[in-house]
Write a protein that holds these residues in place. Structure first.
Motif, PDB file in Angstrom:
ATOM      1  N   ILE A   1       0.858  -1.186   0.000  1.00  0.00           N
ATOM      2  CA  ILE A   1       0.000   0.000   0.000  1.00  0.00           C
ATOM      3  C   ILE A   1       0.893   1.235   0.000  1.00  0.00           C
ATOM      4  CG2 ILE A   1      -1.851   1.248   1.177  1.00  0.00           C
ATOM      5  CD1 ILE A   1      -2.691  -1.505   0.204  1.00  0.00           C
ATOM      6  N   GLU A   2       0.702   2.119  -0.975  1.00  0.00           N
ATOM      7  CA  GLU A   2       1.484   3.350  -1.076  1.00  0.00           C
ATOM      8  C   GLU A   2       0.556   4.553  -1.031  1.00  0.00           C
ATOM      9  OE1 GLU A   2       5.380   2.013  -3.738  1.00  0.00           O
ATOM     10  OE2 GLU A   2       3.714   3.059  -4.704  1.00  0.00           O
TER      11      GLU A   2
ATOM     12  N   TRP B   1       4.238   7.483   2.342  1.00  0.00           N
ATOM     13  CA  TRP B   1       4.556   6.298   3.134  1.00  0.00           C
ATOM     14  C   TRP B   1       4.096   5.061   2.391  1.00  0.00           C
ATOM     15  CZ3 TRP B   1       0.071   3.751   3.815  1.00  0.00           C
ATOM     16  CH2 TRP B   1      -1.118   4.457   4.018  1.00  0.00           C
ATOM     17  N   ASP B   2       4.578   3.911   2.859  1.00  0.00           N
ATOM     18  CA  ASP B   2       4.084   2.648   2.317  1.00  0.00           C
ATOM     19  C   ASP B   2       3.960   1.636   3.442  1.00  0.00           C
ATOM     20  OD1 ASP B   2       6.592   1.220   2.661  1.00  0.00           O
ATOM     21  OD2 ASP B   2       7.312   2.269   0.891  1.00  0.00           O
ATOM     22  N   ALA B   3       3.188   0.597   3.197  1.00  0.00           N
ATOM     23  CA  ALA B   3       2.973  -0.477   4.173  1.00  0.00           C
ATOM     24  C   ALA B   3       2.778  -1.782   3.418  1.00  0.00           C
ATOM     25  CB  ALA B   3       1.764  -0.180   5.054  1.00  0.00           C
ATOM     26  N   VAL B   4       3.261  -2.877   3.987  1.00  0.00           N
ATOM     27  CA  VAL B   4       3.118  -4.201   3.378  1.00  0.00           C
ATOM     28  C   VAL B   4       2.165  -5.032   4.227  1.00  0.00           C
ATOM     29  CG1 VAL B   4       4.291  -6.345   2.733  1.00  0.00           C
ATOM     30  CG2 VAL B   4       5.406  -4.136   2.325  1.00  0.00           C
TER      31      VAL B   4
ATOM     32  N   GLY C   1     -10.275  -4.532  -1.648  1.00  0.00           N
ATOM     33  CA  GLY C   1     -10.734  -3.156  -1.714  1.00  0.00           C
ATOM     34  C   GLY C   1     -10.043  -2.270  -0.704  1.00  0.00           C
ATOM     35  N   MET C   2     -10.067  -0.951  -0.966  1.00  0.00           N
ATOM     36  CA  MET C   2      -9.478   0.058  -0.089  1.00  0.00           C
ATOM     37  C   MET C   2     -10.491   1.171   0.119  1.00  0.00           C
ATOM     38  SD  MET C   2      -5.590   0.372  -1.646  1.00  0.00           S
ATOM     39  CE  MET C   2      -6.131   1.339  -3.078  1.00  0.00           C
ATOM     40  N   HIS C   3     -10.435   1.785   1.318  1.00  0.00           N
ATOM     41  CA  HIS C   3     -11.441   2.794   1.649  1.00  0.00           C
ATOM     42  C   HIS C   3     -10.849   3.765   2.660  1.00  0.00           C
ATOM     43  CE1 HIS C   3     -15.448   4.420   2.469  1.00  0.00           C
ATOM     44  NE2 HIS C   3     -15.214   4.276   3.760  1.00  0.00           N
ATOM     45  N   GLU C   4     -11.058   5.061   2.424  1.00  0.00           N
ATOM     46  CA  GLU C   4     -10.642   6.072   3.396  1.00  0.00           C
ATOM     47  C   GLU C   4     -11.765   6.292   4.387  1.00  0.00           C
ATOM     48  OE1 GLU C   4      -8.484  10.451   3.593  1.00  0.00           O
ATOM     49  OE2 GLU C   4      -9.480   9.818   1.732  1.00  0.00           O
ATOM     50  N   SER C   5     -11.444   6.216   5.670  1.00  0.00           N
ATOM     51  CA  SER C   5     -12.461   6.328   6.703  1.00  0.00           C
ATOM     52  C   SER C   5     -11.878   7.052   7.904  1.00  0.00           C
ATOM     53  CB  SER C   5     -12.956   4.937   7.132  1.00  0.00           C
ATOM     54  OG  SER C   5     -13.840   5.012   8.222  1.00  0.00           O
ATOM     55  N   GLY C   6     -12.429   8.229   8.212  1.00  0.00           N
ATOM     56  CA  GLY C   6     -11.915   8.993   9.341  1.00  0.00           C
ATOM     57  C   GLY C   6     -10.448   9.341   9.135  1.00  0.00           C
ATOM     58  N   ASP C   7      -9.648   9.135  10.159  1.00  0.00           N
ATOM     59  CA  ASP C   7      -8.230   9.461  10.102  1.00  0.00           C
ATOM     60  C   ASP C   7      -7.425   8.192   9.795  1.00  0.00           C
ATOM     61  OD1 ASP C   7      -5.935  10.978  10.202  1.00  0.00           O
ATOM     62  OD2 ASP C   7      -5.691  10.754  12.371  1.00  0.00           O
ATOM     63  N   GLY C   8      -7.720   7.580   8.668  1.00  0.00           N
ATOM     64  CA  GLY C   8      -7.017   6.360   8.306  1.00  0.00           C
ATOM     65  C   GLY C   8      -7.658   5.652   7.127  1.00  0.00           C
ATOM     66  N   TYR C   9      -7.270   4.395   6.930  1.00  0.00           N
ATOM     67  CA  TYR C   9      -7.665   3.654   5.740  1.00  0.00           C
ATOM     68  C   TYR C   9      -8.016   2.214   6.115  1.00  0.00           C
ATOM     69  CZ  TYR C   9      -5.249   7.695   3.923  1.00  0.00           C
ATOM     70  OH  TYR C   9      -4.857   8.983   3.680  1.00  0.00           O
ATOM     71  N   ASP C  10      -9.097   1.717   5.520  1.00  0.00           N
ATOM     72  CA  ASP C  10      -9.517   0.336   5.718  1.00  0.00           C
ATOM     73  C   ASP C  10      -9.163  -0.460   4.468  1.00  0.00           C
ATOM     74  OD1 ASP C  10     -10.704   0.688   8.285  1.00  0.00           O
ATOM     75  OD2 ASP C  10     -12.383   1.703   7.298  1.00  0.00           O
TER      76      ASP C  10
ATOM     77  N   LEU D   1      -5.213   0.870   8.686  1.00  0.00           N
ATOM     78  CA  LEU D   1      -3.990   1.664   8.709  1.00  0.00           C
ATOM     79  C   LEU D   1      -4.323   3.058   9.216  1.00  0.00           C
ATOM     80  CD1 LEU D   1      -2.458   0.787   5.204  1.00  0.00           C
ATOM     81  CD2 LEU D   1      -2.233  -0.473   7.342  1.00  0.00           C
ATOM     82  N   ASP D   2      -3.426   3.638  10.029  1.00  0.00           N
ATOM     83  CA  ASP D   2      -3.661   5.014  10.444  1.00  0.00           C
ATOM     84  C   ASP D   2      -3.209   5.968   9.345  1.00  0.00           C
ATOM     85  OD1 ASP D   2      -0.894   5.315  10.619  1.00  0.00           O
ATOM     86  OD2 ASP D   2      -0.839   5.166  12.802  1.00  0.00           O
ATOM     87  N   SER D   3      -3.288   7.258   9.592  1.00  0.00           N
ATOM     88  CA  SER D   3      -3.006   8.253   8.557  1.00  0.00           C
ATOM     89  C   SER D   3      -1.545   8.256   8.123  1.00  0.00           C
ATOM     90  CB  SER D   3      -3.391   9.645   9.053  1.00  0.00           C
ATOM     91  OG  SER D   3      -2.661   9.985  10.224  1.00  0.00           O
ATOM     92  N   GLN D   4      -0.656   7.631   8.916  1.00  0.00           N
ATOM     93  CA  GLN D   4       0.760   7.555   8.575  1.00  0.00           C
ATOM     94  C   GLN D   4       1.156   6.180   8.041  1.00  0.00           C
ATOM     95  OE1 GLN D   4       2.626  10.378   8.642  1.00  0.00           O
ATOM     96  NE2 GLN D   4       0.624  11.262   9.161  1.00  0.00           N
ATOM     97  N   GLY D   5       0.180   5.310   7.820  1.00  0.00           N
ATOM     98  CA  GLY D   5       0.463   4.012   7.239  1.00  0.00           C
ATOM     99  C   GLY D   5       0.826   2.929   8.233  1.00  0.00           C
ATOM    100  N   HIS D   6       0.713   3.211   9.522  1.00  0.00           N
ATOM    101  CA  HIS D   6       0.996   2.183  10.519  1.00  0.00           C
ATOM    102  C   HIS D   6      -0.180   1.208  10.602  1.00  0.00           C
ATOM    103  CE1 HIS D   6       3.363   5.748  12.165  1.00  0.00           C
ATOM    104  NE2 HIS D   6       4.279   4.882  11.750  1.00  0.00           N
ATOM    105  N   ILE D   7       0.123  -0.077  10.696  1.00  0.00           N
ATOM    106  CA  ILE D   7      -0.919  -1.090  10.778  1.00  0.00           C
ATOM    107  C   ILE D   7      -1.494  -1.097  12.194  1.00  0.00           C
ATOM    108  CG2 ILE D   7      -1.468  -3.543  10.547  1.00  0.00           C
ATOM    109  CD1 ILE D   7       0.868  -3.753   8.578  1.00  0.00           C
ATOM    110  N   VAL D   8      -2.759  -0.739  12.312  1.00  0.00           N
ATOM    111  CA  VAL D   8      -3.426  -0.695  13.610  1.00  0.00           C
ATOM    112  C   VAL D   8      -3.937  -2.081  13.986  1.00  0.00           C
ATOM    113  CG1 VAL D   8      -5.348   0.317  14.909  1.00  0.00           C
ATOM    114  CG2 VAL D   8      -4.060   1.717  13.254  1.00  0.00           C
TER     115      VAL D   8
END
Length: 393
Positions: A252-253, A263-266, A283-292, A315-322
Motif C-alpha cells: 500500500i502506497e 509512506w508505504d505499508a506491506v 478493496g481500499m477505503h478512506e475512513s476517518g483518520d485512516g484507511y480500511d 492503517l492510520d493516517s501515517q500508514g501504521h498497521i493498527v
C-alpha cells in the motif's frame, strides 16, 4: 492473477478461457438464475429460481459478468451478459419484487460479445446506468427500455490529444450530484510508460472533466483511490523474493497531492517458510483518520478451491498497521465494499454451506452445478446472493 501487473499472461489466460468456454457451452442442457434472500443472521428467507429462456451459458465461466443491486422498494435489479445456444451474447436486465418474483425482463443491447459489468447506478427517476469495465455505459428507463449507450473510453481518447494504448478503469465512485468519478490507467506496461487519468462522467456517459497524471511506478498496480487530501492510495501486488520470503504480498502506497510517496505499508497474513502465499487485495477505503483495507490470503496450491482467509486491516493516517482481523462470517464484511464496487464474488468462503446447498437444490432437480455467485448487503441488514445453476447433458 491481477489485471495490470502481468497483462500478457492475463491475455493468454483469457484466450484459453474463451476456447475452453466454446468447448463446453454445448454441454449445458439449460441454466437458471437463483436469487436468495438472507436475514441478518444469515438464515434463508426465500429462494427464487428465475428461468433463462434462450440463454445457454448465462455468464458461465465468467462469474463477474453480472451485477445486481437492491431497489428502493426492496426488489432487485440484475444486469449481465447472457449467451444463447449459438454463442451470441446479449445484455440482459431484469427486475424482481421484494420476494424475488420477476416483474420484467428486457434485452436492451445485442452486443455480439460479452464484457464485465463494472457497476450499476440507480437514478432518482427509476432508471439505471450500467457500466462495463470496457467503458460502455448503457442507460435504461425504469422498465428496462434503452435510452442510449456511450463509450467512455472513446470520449476520453478524443479529448486533449490523448493517445490510448490500454485504457483500464481501476476505481469508480459516484459523487453526491450523481456524476461518476473514474480513475483509469493508460499506457504500455511492458515499457512502464503509464499515465493516470482521472475523469468525471455524467450518468449517461458524457465526459465532463479529465486530467492526466504521470504514473512513476506502475508495476503491480491493481487498485487506486483518490484520498481526501487530493493524494492517491495505491494497492500493488508485491512479490517478496528475499531469502525466506513468503510470496505474494500487498504493498500500500500513499502519495501527496504532487504524487510524491508519503509512506508505504506491506500487508499479508499468510506466512510460511515451506510454501509461497497469495495475498490478494479486494478493496481500499478512506475512513476517518485512516484507511480500511480488505484482502484475502491463502497458501499457493495447485488446488484452486483452497479456502481463502478474508482479512480486514486498518492503517492510520501515517500508514501504521493498527490491526488485521480475520473475517469469520458475512457480518464482518464492511458495507463500503458493496457500495463502492457493487455486488461481489469474492466472499463465497464466508457464505454458510447450508445456504449454498439449498440454493443449488431449491425448486429443481437433476443435481445442477451452482456457481457464479455474487453477494450484496440489503437495506434490512441482511444479504442477498445471486448465482447460476448449470444443468449438464
Amino acid at each position: 492473477m491481477k489485471r495490470t501487473a502481468y497483462l500478457s499472461l492475463v491475455t493468454v489466460f483469457f484466450l484459453l478461457l474463451v476456447a475452453f468456454a466454446g468447448c463446453i457451452e454445448g454441454s449445458f442442457v439449460k441454466t437458471e438464475t437463483v436469487l436468495v434472500k438472507l436475514d441478518s443472521q444469515e438464515n434463508i428467507q426465500w429462494i427464487s429460481v428465475i428461468q433463462n429462456p434462450d440463454y445457454a451459458t448465462a455468464t458461465a465461466l465468467a462469474p463477474r459478468y453480472y451485477r445486481f443491486i437492491q431497489t428502493l422498494d426492496n426488489g432487485f435489479f440484475v444486469a449481465g451478459y447472457y449467451s444463447n445456444k449459438s454463442g451470441y451474447t446479449t445484455l440482459r436486465v431484469f427486475r424482481t419484487d421484494s420476494n424475488g418474483n420477476p416483474l420484467w425482463d428486457q434485452k436492451p443491447a445485442d452486443t455480439g460479445m460479452g464484457g464485465e459489468i463494472r457497476s450499476i447506478f440507480p437514478w432518482d427517476d427509476g432508471g439505471y446506468s450500467i457500466l462495463g469495465r470496457d467503458g460502455l455505459v448503457f442507460t435504461i428507463d425504469s422498465s428496462g427500455r434503452p435510452l442510449g449507450a456511450t463509450n467512455i473510453m472513446d470520449s476520453i481518447c478524443r479529448t486533449n490529444g490523448t493517445v490510448c494504448y490500454d485504457l483500464t478503469p481501476v476505481s469508480l465512485k459516484q459523487d453526491p450530484e450523481g456524476s461518476l468519478n473514474w480513475i483509469l490507467t493508460n499506457g504500455n506496461f511492458s515499457t512502464s510508460k503509464i499515465t493516470l487519468i482521472t475523469a468525471t462522467v455524467a450518468r449517461n456517459g458524457t465526459l465532463l472533466t479529465k486530467e492526466s497524471l504521470p504514473l512513476k511506478d506502475p508495476e503491480g498496480v491493481t487498485d487506486i483511490i483518490r484520498t481526501d487530501d487530493n493524494g492517491l492510495l495505491f494497492g500493488k501486488e508485491y512479490i517478496d523474493y528475499s531469502p525466506g520470503g513468503t510470496g505474494y504480498e500487498i504493498l500500500i502506497e500513499k502519495t501527496d497531492a504532487s504524487l510524491a510517496i508519503s509512506w508505504d505499508a506491506v500487508l499479508g497474513t499468510c506466512n510460511t517458510k515451506t510454501s509461497f502465499c497469495n495475498n490478494n487485495l479486494i478493496g481500499m477505503h478512506e475512513s476517518g483518520d485512516g484507511y480500511d483495507i480488505i484482502y484475502q490470503s491463502h497458501l499457493q496450491h495447485s488446488n484452486e478451491s483452497v479456502p481463502a482467509d478474508t482479512i480486514s486491516a486498518r492503517l492510520d493516517s501515517q500508514g501504521h498497521i493498527v490491526r488485521q482481523d480475520k473475517i469469520s462470517d458475512l457480518s464482518g464484511i464492511p458495507a463500503w465494499i458493496f457500495s463502492e464496487d457493487g455486488s461481489r464474488t469474492d466472499f463465497i468462503d464466508l457464505i454458510p454451506k447450508n445456504v449454498l446447498d439449498s440454493a443449488a437444490n431449491a425448486h429443481g432437480g437433476n443435481n445442477p452445478t451452482f456457481g457464479s455467485i455474487s453477494l450484496i448487503r440489503t437495506a434490512d441488514g441482511g444479504y442477498a446472493l445471486l448465482g447460476t445453476r448449470y444443468y449438464w447433458s
